[in-house]
Design an enzyme around this catalytic site. Structure first.
Site, PDB file in Angstrom:
ATOM      1  N   ARG A  47      36.847  23.566  53.642  1.00 64.96           N
ATOM      2  CA  ARG A  47      37.942  24.049  52.786  1.00 64.96           C
ATOM      3  C   ARG A  47      38.034  25.570  52.849  1.00 64.96           C
ATOM      4  NH1 ARG A  47      36.601  24.673  47.888  1.00 64.96           N
ATOM      5  NH2 ARG A  47      35.518  22.693  47.623  1.00 64.96           N
ATOM      6  N   TYR A  99      65.790  27.942  46.623  1.00 64.63           N
ATOM      7  CA  TYR A  99      65.438  26.537  46.881  1.00 64.63           C
ATOM      8  C   TYR A  99      65.043  25.877  45.545  1.00 64.63           C
ATOM      9  CZ  TYR A  99      62.369  22.687  48.170  1.00 64.63           C
ATOM     10  OH  TYR A  99      61.765  21.461  48.256  1.00 64.63           O
ATOM     11  N   ASP A 171      61.228  34.830  51.007  1.00 61.36           N
ATOM     12  CA  ASP A 171      61.062  33.520  51.639  1.00 61.36           C
ATOM     13  C   ASP A 171      61.821  33.576  52.959  1.00 61.36           C
ATOM     14  OD1 ASP A 171      61.330  30.869  52.481  1.00 61.36           O
ATOM     15  OD2 ASP A 171      61.259  30.100  50.432  1.00 61.36           O
ATOM     16  N   LYS A 196      59.362  23.638  58.388  1.00 59.43           N
ATOM     17  CA  LYS A 196      60.725  23.726  58.952  1.00 59.43           C
ATOM     18  C   LYS A 196      60.691  24.234  60.395  1.00 59.43           C
ATOM     19  CE  LYS A 196      61.701  22.868  54.616  1.00 59.43           C
ATOM     20  NZ  LYS A 196      61.395  21.574  54.097  1.00 59.43           N
TER      21      LYS A 196
HETATM   22  C1  LIG Z   1      63.533  27.863  51.601  1.00 58.81           C
HETATM   23  C2  LIG Z   1      62.396  26.943  51.263  1.00 58.81           C
HETATM   24  N1  LIG Z   1      61.266  27.444  50.743  1.00 58.81           N
HETATM   25  C3  LIG Z   1      60.223  26.651  50.412  1.00 58.81           C
HETATM   26  C4  LIG Z   1      60.275  25.283  50.575  1.00 58.81           C
HETATM   27  C5  LIG Z   1      59.118  24.418  50.169  1.00 58.81           C
HETATM   28  O1  LIG Z   1      58.407  24.019  51.304  1.00 58.81           O
HETATM   29  P1  LIG Z   1      57.584  22.645  51.445  1.00 58.81           P
HETATM   30  O2  LIG Z   1      58.561  21.531  51.399  1.00 58.81           O
HETATM   31  O3  LIG Z   1      56.892  22.801  52.757  1.00 58.81           O
HETATM   32  O4  LIG Z   1      56.624  22.600  50.298  1.00 58.81           O
HETATM   33  C6  LIG Z   1      61.437  24.722  51.119  1.00 58.81           C
HETATM   34  C7  LIG Z   1      61.525  23.263  51.313  1.00 58.81           C
HETATM   35  O5  LIG Z   1      62.576  22.724  51.617  1.00 58.81           O
HETATM   36  C8  LIG Z   1      62.527  25.567  51.469  1.00 58.81           C
HETATM   37  O6  LIG Z   1      63.664  25.078  51.984  1.00 58.81           O
END
Ligand SMILES: Cc1ncc(COP(=O)(O)O)c(C=O)c1O
Length: 376
Positions: A47, A99, A171, A196
């Site tokens: 971990r 998001y 982000d 993604k």
């Molecule tokens: C812009 C953005 N940030 C963060 C996240 C969260 O990521 P995760 O689904 O890998 O937890 C997403 C998920 O769709 C996202 O589109």
């Protein structure tokens, strides 16, 4: 090594010293032999550290021009580790188009813990500046945002955050470091859902946080092992493999998205097309300044409203109706009731006539034909 693609392929993936294998081994181990009590050869526990994870962290930090990077089991796990640097009573400013999962985490988990959140329109810098309070610790920005594809100036917002003693968090999931490097533009922290574009094949869930602040980096590293939302070695390997082709995939995502946006603009059933690459997009000039291309996401609203939007989502054959984005395959969804359902009834609520496309890297003629069929 200076070129992006060269770094994506080689940093962290030097040939294995013992065998010459050109890919990092997947170290499926939960612990490591110790040469004496308290003298582990690599780390004391899986971990805390793992060599496949270290290879991933090294590569992604390099691509973001960051000194430090920490990988997590999901994008939200990375956000959680970062937000745990806050204390009850602290205040965060969040873009009003973030998001839905980030909004839910901030309001329903950290909100209950005593963190206050203000949502603002990020293109209105005066409003952003007015939203700061003496206890504001972070300004949290998604650019381009999900799913409205709003573009915010990282430079302008970093000045606003720093003038108020706060960190600018960006982000960078939609742009990826191939198109935009927020730390070079004044951001303090970059967060990613590596699920993604970085993974790129819709086969892994992951998150990543990068920074040049060594104190913050050691807190994040501490949170990584003390809380334990770590990615497994196989997931790390899939991300190492995925990121090697990020540049070529993004080039194709961008050119396909440009063609899809242009096609939708000419279609009579479509009300409005949202794509930062269109000169009509309000953030087009800022996007041109801070991104090297405009990304693979396209959103649009239908003249026929909710019913028409649902019908399109249920009628495509190449675009798969599914949540998520950034994979090689094209996806279509209705954010208001799918990815962003948690924003219903809030300031961040979206119109149900809004359709979001993650434009994949298939042959563009097939994508256009598919959309034409679904829109008719
Ligand atoms: C812009 C953005 N940030 C963060 C996240 C969260 O990521 P995760 O689904 O890998 O937890 C997403 C998920 O769709 C996202 O589109």
């Amino acid at each position: 090594m200076s070129g992006f693609n060269t770094r994506a392929i080689h940093v962290g993936s030097e040939p294995d010293p013992s065998t010459g294998a050109v890919n990092p081994p997947v170290y499926l181990t939960s612990t490591y032999a110790q040469d004496g009590v308290g003298v582990p050869r690599f780390s004391d526990y899986g971990r805390v550290d793992n060599p496949t994870r270290a290879a991933l962290e090294h590569c992604l930090a390099d691509l973001e021009n960051a000194q430090f990077g920490v990988a997590f089991a999901s994008g939200l796990a990375g956000e959680d580790a970062l937000l745990r640097t806050l204390a009850p009573g602290d205040h965060v400013i969040l873009g009003n188009d973030a998001y839905g999962g980030t909004y839910r985490l901030l309001t329903r988990i950290f909100g209950d813990w005593g963190v206050n959140v203000t949502c603002v329109e990020l293109s209105d810098v005066d409003r952003v500046r007015d939203a700061f309070r003496p206890n504001t610790r972070m300004l949290w920005v998604e650019t381009p945002s999900n799913p409205l594809l709003n573009v915010a100036s990282i430079r302008v917002l970093s000045d606003a955050a720093h003038d108020n003693g706060a960190l600018l968090v960006v982000d960078n999931t939609f742009a990826t470091p191939y198109l935009q490097r927020p730390l070079d533009l004044g951001a303090d922290v970059v967060v990613h859902s590596t699920t993604k574009y970085i993974g790129g094949h819709s086969d892994v869930i992951g998150g990543f946080v990068a920074t040049n602040d060594d104190e913050l980096a050691s807190t994040l590293k501490f949170h990584q092992y003390a809380i334990g939302a770590v990615p497994g070695p196989l997931d790390c390997y899939l991300l190492v493999r995925g990121v090697k082709t990020l540049g070529v995939r993004m080039d194709r995502h961008c050119s396909n998205a440009r063609a899809v946006a242009a096609f939708l603009q000419t279609h009579e059933a479509v009300e409005r097309v949202i794509y930062p690459g269109l000169s009509t997009h309000p953030g087009h000039d800022v996007a041109k300044e801070q991104m090297s291309d405009f990304g693979g996401m396209v959103s649009f609203t239908m003249k026929g409203g909710t019913g028409a939007a649902r019908k399109v989502c249920e009628s495509t054959r190449v675009f798969t109706l599914a949540e998520s984005l950034g994979g090689v395959e094209s996806l279509i969804e209705l954010p208001a009731v799918m990815t962003h359902a948690s924003t219903a009834g809030s300031l961040l609520e979206l119109p149900e006539s809004l359709v979001r496309l993650s434009v994949g890297i298939e042959d563009v003629e097939d994508l256009l034909e598919d959309l034409a069929g679904a829109l008719n």
